[in-house]
Design a protein around this motif. Sequence first.
Motif, PDB file in Angstrom:
ATOM      1  N   GLY A   8       0.825  -1.223   0.000  1.00  0.00           N
ATOM      2  CA  GLY A   8       0.000   0.000   0.000  1.00  0.00           C
ATOM      3  C   GLY A   8       0.847   1.255   0.000  1.00  0.00           C
ATOM      4  N   LYS A   9       1.920   1.275  -0.787  1.00  0.00           N
ATOM      5  CA  LYS A   9       2.851   2.413  -0.703  1.00  0.00           C
ATOM      6  C   LYS A   9       2.263   3.725  -1.224  1.00  0.00           C
ATOM      7  N   THR A  10       1.186   3.660  -2.017  1.00  0.00           N
ATOM      8  CA  THR A  10       0.604   4.900  -2.536  1.00  0.00           C
ATOM      9  C   THR A  10      -0.461   5.469  -1.587  1.00  0.00           C
ATOM     10  N   GLN A  12      -2.250   6.804   2.197  1.00  0.00           N
ATOM     11  CA  GLN A  12      -1.949   7.870   3.168  1.00  0.00           C
ATOM     12  C   GLN A  12      -0.908   7.397   4.169  1.00  0.00           C
ATOM     13  N   LEU A  13      -1.168   6.239   4.772  1.00  0.00           N
ATOM     14  CA  LEU A  13      -0.255   5.716   5.788  1.00  0.00           C
ATOM     15  C   LEU A  13       1.006   5.151   5.139  1.00  0.00           C
ATOM     16  N   GLY A  14       0.828   4.478   4.009  1.00  0.00           N
ATOM     17  CA  GLY A  14       1.975   3.906   3.287  1.00  0.00           C
ATOM     18  C   GLY A  14       3.015   4.974   2.968  1.00  0.00           C
ATOM     19  N   ALA A  60      -3.104  -1.989   3.001  1.00  0.00           N
ATOM     20  CA  ALA A  60      -4.151  -2.064   1.970  1.00  0.00           C
ATOM     21  C   ALA A  60      -5.506  -2.347   2.612  1.00  0.00           C
ATOM     22  N   ALA A  61      -6.525  -1.769   2.035  1.00  0.00           N
ATOM     23  CA  ALA A  61      -7.877  -2.025   2.547  1.00  0.00           C
ATOM     24  C   ALA A  61      -8.905  -1.716   1.472  1.00  0.00           C
ATOM     25  N   PHE A  62     -10.067  -2.337   1.622  1.00  0.00           N
ATOM     26  CA  PHE A  62     -11.245  -1.965   0.825  1.00  0.00           C
ATOM     27  C   PHE A  62     -12.096  -1.195   1.818  1.00  0.00           C
ATOM     28  N   HIS A  63     -11.989   0.137   1.805  1.00  0.00           N
ATOM     29  CA  HIS A  63     -12.577   0.857   2.935  1.00  0.00           C
ATOM     30  C   HIS A  63     -13.445   2.059   2.588  1.00  0.00           C
ATOM     31  N   VAL A  64     -14.007   2.060   1.388  1.00  0.00           N
ATOM     32  CA  VAL A  64     -15.069   3.035   1.121  1.00  0.00           C
ATOM     33  C   VAL A  64     -16.329   2.388   1.716  1.00  0.00           C
ATOM     34  N   THR A  99      -0.963  -5.450  10.554  1.00  0.00           N
ATOM     35  CA  THR A  99      -2.087  -5.118   9.684  1.00  0.00           C
ATOM     36  C   THR A  99      -2.988  -4.140  10.432  1.00  0.00           C
ATOM     37  N   TYR A 100      -3.700  -3.273   9.687  1.00  0.00           N
ATOM     38  CA  TYR A 100      -4.467  -2.196  10.327  1.00  0.00           C
ATOM     39  C   TYR A 100      -5.962  -2.502  10.335  1.00  0.00           C
ATOM     40  N   SER A 101      -6.610  -2.046  11.400  1.00  0.00           N
ATOM     41  CA  SER A 101      -8.052  -2.206  11.488  1.00  0.00           C
ATOM     42  C   SER A 101      -8.667  -0.876  11.936  1.00  0.00           C
ATOM     43  N   THR A 102      -9.884  -0.924  12.387  1.00  0.00           N
ATOM     44  CA  THR A 102     -10.697   0.294  12.470  1.00  0.00           C
ATOM     45  C   THR A 102     -11.560   0.373  13.724  1.00  0.00           C
ATOM     46  N   ASP A 103     -11.947   1.599  14.068  1.00  0.00           N
ATOM     47  CA  ASP A 103     -12.946   1.834  15.131  1.00  0.00           C
ATOM     48  C   ASP A 103     -14.302   1.242  14.749  1.00  0.00           C
ATOM     49  N   TYR A 104     -14.531   1.010  13.435  1.00  0.00           N
ATOM     50  CA  TYR A 104     -15.825   0.498  12.989  1.00  0.00           C
ATOM     51  C   TYR A 104     -16.060  -0.968  13.377  1.00  0.00           C
ATOM     52  N   VAL A 125     -20.980  -3.819   6.823  1.00  0.00           N
ATOM     53  CA  VAL A 125     -20.096  -4.791   6.149  1.00  0.00           C
ATOM     54  C   VAL A 125     -18.613  -4.426   6.336  1.00  0.00           C
ATOM     55  N   TYR A 126     -18.296  -3.134   6.229  1.00  0.00           N
ATOM     56  CA  TYR A 126     -16.888  -2.734   6.389  1.00  0.00           C
ATOM     57  C   TYR A 126     -16.340  -3.244   7.734  1.00  0.00           C
ATOM     58  N   GLY A 127     -17.041  -2.943   8.824  1.00  0.00           N
ATOM     59  CA  GLY A 127     -16.590  -3.369  10.158  1.00  0.00           C
ATOM     60  C   GLY A 127     -16.533  -4.888  10.278  1.00  0.00           C
ATOM     61  N   SER A 129     -16.033  -7.040   7.841  1.00  0.00           N
ATOM     62  CA  SER A 129     -14.909  -7.578   7.048  1.00  0.00           C
ATOM     63  C   SER A 129     -13.572  -7.317   7.735  1.00  0.00           C
ATOM     64  N   LYS A 130     -13.432  -6.147   8.366  1.00  0.00           N
ATOM     65  CA  LYS A 130     -12.166  -5.845   9.052  1.00  0.00           C
ATOM     66  C   LYS A 130     -12.024  -6.723  10.304  1.00  0.00           C
ATOM     67  N   LEU A 131     -13.144  -6.944  11.013  1.00  0.00           N
ATOM     68  CA  LEU A 131     -13.084  -7.787  12.212  1.00  0.00           C
ATOM     69  C   LEU A 131     -12.758  -9.231  11.827  1.00  0.00           C
ATOM     70  N   ASN A 151      -8.447   5.402  13.653  1.00  0.00           N
ATOM     71  CA  ASN A 151      -9.737   6.084  13.534  1.00  0.00           C
ATOM     72  C   ASN A 151      -9.572   7.368  12.730  1.00  0.00           C
ATOM     73  N   GLY A 152     -10.485   7.650  11.807  1.00  0.00           N
ATOM     74  CA  GLY A 152     -10.516   8.927  11.072  1.00  0.00           C
ATOM     75  C   GLY A 152      -9.170   9.350  10.520  1.00  0.00           C
ATOM     76  N   LEU A 153      -8.555   8.474   9.739  1.00  0.00           N
ATOM     77  CA  LEU A 153      -7.167   8.699   9.295  1.00  0.00           C
ATOM     78  C   LEU A 153      -7.083   9.713   8.147  1.00  0.00           C
ATOM     79  N   TYR A 154      -6.107  10.619   8.224  1.00  0.00           N
ATOM     80  CA  TYR A 154      -5.864  11.573   7.134  1.00  0.00           C
ATOM     81  C   TYR A 154      -4.366  11.804   7.005  1.00  0.00           C
TER      82      TYR A 154
HETATM   83  N1  LIG Z   1      -8.778   6.163   6.211  1.00  0.00           N
HETATM   84  C1  LIG Z   1      -9.442   6.028   7.364  1.00  0.00           C
HETATM   85  O1  LIG Z   1     -10.229   6.885   7.768  1.00  0.00           O
HETATM   86  C2  LIG Z   1      -9.203   4.812   8.239  1.00  0.00           C
HETATM   87  C3  LIG Z   1      -9.838   4.728   9.476  1.00  0.00           C
HETATM   88  C4  LIG Z   1      -9.606   3.602  10.268  1.00  0.00           C
HETATM   89  C5  LIG Z   1      -8.779   2.594   9.814  1.00  0.00           C
HETATM   90  N2  LIG Z   1      -8.176   2.709   8.604  1.00  0.00           N
HETATM   91  C6  LIG Z   1      -7.316   1.632   8.147  1.00  0.00           C
HETATM   92  O2  LIG Z   1      -5.990   2.118   8.030  1.00  0.00           O
HETATM   93  C7  LIG Z   1      -5.322   1.438   6.970  1.00  0.00           C
HETATM   94  C8  LIG Z   1      -4.635   2.435   6.057  1.00  0.00           C
HETATM   95  O3  LIG Z   1      -5.588   3.316   5.518  1.00  0.00           O
HETATM   96  P1  LIG Z   1      -5.203   4.482   4.492  1.00  0.00           P
HETATM   97  O4  LIG Z   1      -6.208   5.556   4.691  1.00  0.00           O
HETATM   98  O5  LIG Z   1      -3.748   4.775   4.565  1.00  0.00           O
HETATM   99  O6  LIG Z   1      -5.509   3.751   3.110  1.00  0.00           O
HETATM  100  P2  LIG Z   1      -5.400   4.349   1.629  1.00  0.00           P
HETATM  101  O7  LIG Z   1      -4.773   5.694   1.656  1.00  0.00           O
HETATM  102  O8  LIG Z   1      -6.726   4.210   0.966  1.00  0.00           O
HETATM  103  O9  LIG Z   1      -4.376   3.362   0.971  1.00  0.00           O
HETATM  104  C9  LIG Z   1      -4.716   2.031   0.797  1.00  0.00           C
HETATM  105  C10 LIG Z   1      -3.693   1.421  -0.127  1.00  0.00           C
HETATM  106  O10 LIG Z   1      -4.069   0.078  -0.319  1.00  0.00           O
HETATM  107  C11 LIG Z   1      -3.804  -0.278  -1.655  1.00  0.00           C
HETATM  108  N3  LIG Z   1      -4.661  -1.395  -2.040  1.00  0.00           N
HETATM  109  C12 LIG Z   1      -6.003  -1.457  -2.052  1.00  0.00           C
HETATM  110  N4  LIG Z   1      -6.399  -2.666  -2.473  1.00  0.00           N
HETATM  111  C13 LIG Z   1      -5.286  -3.373  -2.730  1.00  0.00           C
HETATM  112  C14 LIG Z   1      -5.044  -4.693  -3.202  1.00  0.00           C
HETATM  113  N5  LIG Z   1      -6.043  -5.510  -3.536  1.00  0.00           N
HETATM  114  N6  LIG Z   1      -3.756  -5.100  -3.333  1.00  0.00           N
HETATM  115  C15 LIG Z   1      -2.731  -4.285  -3.026  1.00  0.00           C
HETATM  116  N7  LIG Z   1      -2.891  -3.018  -2.598  1.00  0.00           N
HETATM  117  C16 LIG Z   1      -4.158  -2.573  -2.456  1.00  0.00           C
HETATM  118  C17 LIG Z   1      -4.100   0.977  -2.460  1.00  0.00           C
HETATM  119  O11 LIG Z   1      -3.372   0.905  -3.646  1.00  0.00           O
HETATM  120  P3  LIG Z   1      -3.824   1.671  -4.979  1.00  0.00           P
HETATM  121  O12 LIG Z   1      -3.406   3.097  -4.764  1.00  0.00           O
HETATM  122  O13 LIG Z   1      -3.046   1.017  -6.048  1.00  0.00           O
HETATM  123  O14 LIG Z   1      -5.315   1.519  -5.087  1.00  0.00           O
HETATM  124  C18 LIG Z   1      -3.610   2.063  -1.503  1.00  0.00           C
HETATM  125  O15 LIG Z   1      -2.265   2.373  -1.724  1.00  0.00           O
HETATM  126  C19 LIG Z   1      -6.372   0.556   6.303  1.00  0.00           C
HETATM  127  O16 LIG Z   1      -6.280  -0.757   6.807  1.00  0.00           O
HETATM  128  C20 LIG Z   1      -7.697   1.141   6.753  1.00  0.00           C
HETATM  129  O17 LIG Z   1      -8.744   0.189   6.807  1.00  0.00           O
HETATM  130  C21 LIG Z   1      -8.354   3.799   7.806  1.00  0.00           C
END
Ligand SMILES: NC(=O)c1ccc[n+]([C@@H]2O[C@H](COP(=O)([O-])OP(=O)(O)OC[C@H]3O[C@@H](n4cnc5c(N)ncnc54)[C@H](OP(=O)(O)O)[C@@H]3O)[C@@H](O)[C@H]2O)c1
Length: 296
Positions: A8-10, A12-14, A60-64, A99-104, A125-127, A129-131, A151-154
């Motif tokens: 997940g290098k592209t 926010q956290l990566g 990486a996450a499916f988190h919309v 690996t990262y998870s969520t308040d959800y 479903v999001y919560g 799947s993460k659980l 929680n609420g990551l930016y």
């Molecule tokens: N954002 C929040 O508000 C929030 C809140 C609580 C917890 N979290 C958790 O914190 C973690 C980091 O979140 P973030 O906001 O940094 O995420 P993010 O910015 O959306 O980045 C997620 C990364 O995952 C990659 N990715 C998605 N599906 C993938 C797949 N099938 N294989 C490989 N890479 C994949 C994406 O790559 P592409 O760029 O190529 O799509 C993207 O670089 C996640 O586990 C998330 O559930 C986030």
Amino acid sequence: MKKILLIGKTGQLGGELIKDASAFDFELIGLNRSDLDITNEAQMAEKITEIKPDILINTAAFHVVPKCETEPAAAMAVNFVAVDKLARLCRHHNIKFITYSTDYVFDGEKGSPYEETDSPRPLQVYGISKLAGEYAALNIYPEGVFVIRTNGLYGGATGSPDKGGNFVLNIIKEAKGKNIIEVSSEQIISPTYAGDLSQATLKLLNSQAKPGVYHLVNEGQCSWAEFTQAIFKLAKVKTEVKPVDRGGASGSMKRPKFSVLKNTKAKALGIELSSWQAGLKTYFNFLNNYQDESKN
Ligand SMILES: NC(=O)c1ccc[n+]([C@@H]2O[C@H](COP(=O)([O-])OP(=O)(O)OC[C@H]3O[C@@H](n4cnc5c(N)ncnc54)[C@H](OP(=O)(O)O)[C@@H]3O)[C@@H](O)[C@H]2O)c1
């Protein structure tokens, strides 16, 4: 020097982990989805065998969240099945797995900050799947898995590629040309800056922390409306924020009303993030420097 493989290098956290790793004495190799898709098991095994990391960090996450409701199989594939497979591979190769998870994962009914040992009860479903990912990883490899809930990551100049930005950047855009903007007041959160989370994660890796669940969030709590007021003050946006109570629902989907996380385990090891207000200021310093550098 220990070698980290980052998925997940592209993101926010990566992006922050890439910037911070060397200061914490780690070598880091980051992959994006085109290098490695975590829903492709053969590719995962191949990359791990080739790179031979000491530590695997999966951001990486499916988190919309609404999309998880309409595409539950896709959400489960990334947030549960892939995490399960990564944990199995890490156990096989004796690699520490973060690996990262969520308040959800919580229903928000507790009314006070959730500790690491509180019982989860996801509402959507999001919560779920993460659980499922948390349970799978911790079950398969209890001696090597760290689940970090946040929680609420930016963070980052453009936020999350999958979410089309982040709350801070998007609310500033949404306010453009408006005198007043309505923002929900009923959801109470601990918004967290990805730069602070990245550093806390790397500190945890350098500590004597035992595997298990950790809560890493900026300290304190606020509503989305209060968070917006703080954002507008720093961004010098004049739009008035009107707090509205939407009852925690978006259509038929429910969100937890109170999902503040309490960091007790990492704090006991001396690892604590700053207040959410300080985290937000650090983010604005980053954004301002980024804009100055882009102009030159
Ligand atoms: N954002 C929040 O508000 C929030 C809140 C609580 C917890 N979290 C958790 O914190 C973690 C980091 O979140 P973030 O906001 O940094 O995420 P993010 O910015 O959306 O980045 C997620 C990364 O995952 C990659 N990715 C998605 N599906 C993938 C797949 N099938 N294989 C490989 N890479 C994949 C994406 O790559 P592409 O760029 O190529 O799509 C993207 O670089 C996640 O586990 C998330 O559930 C986030």
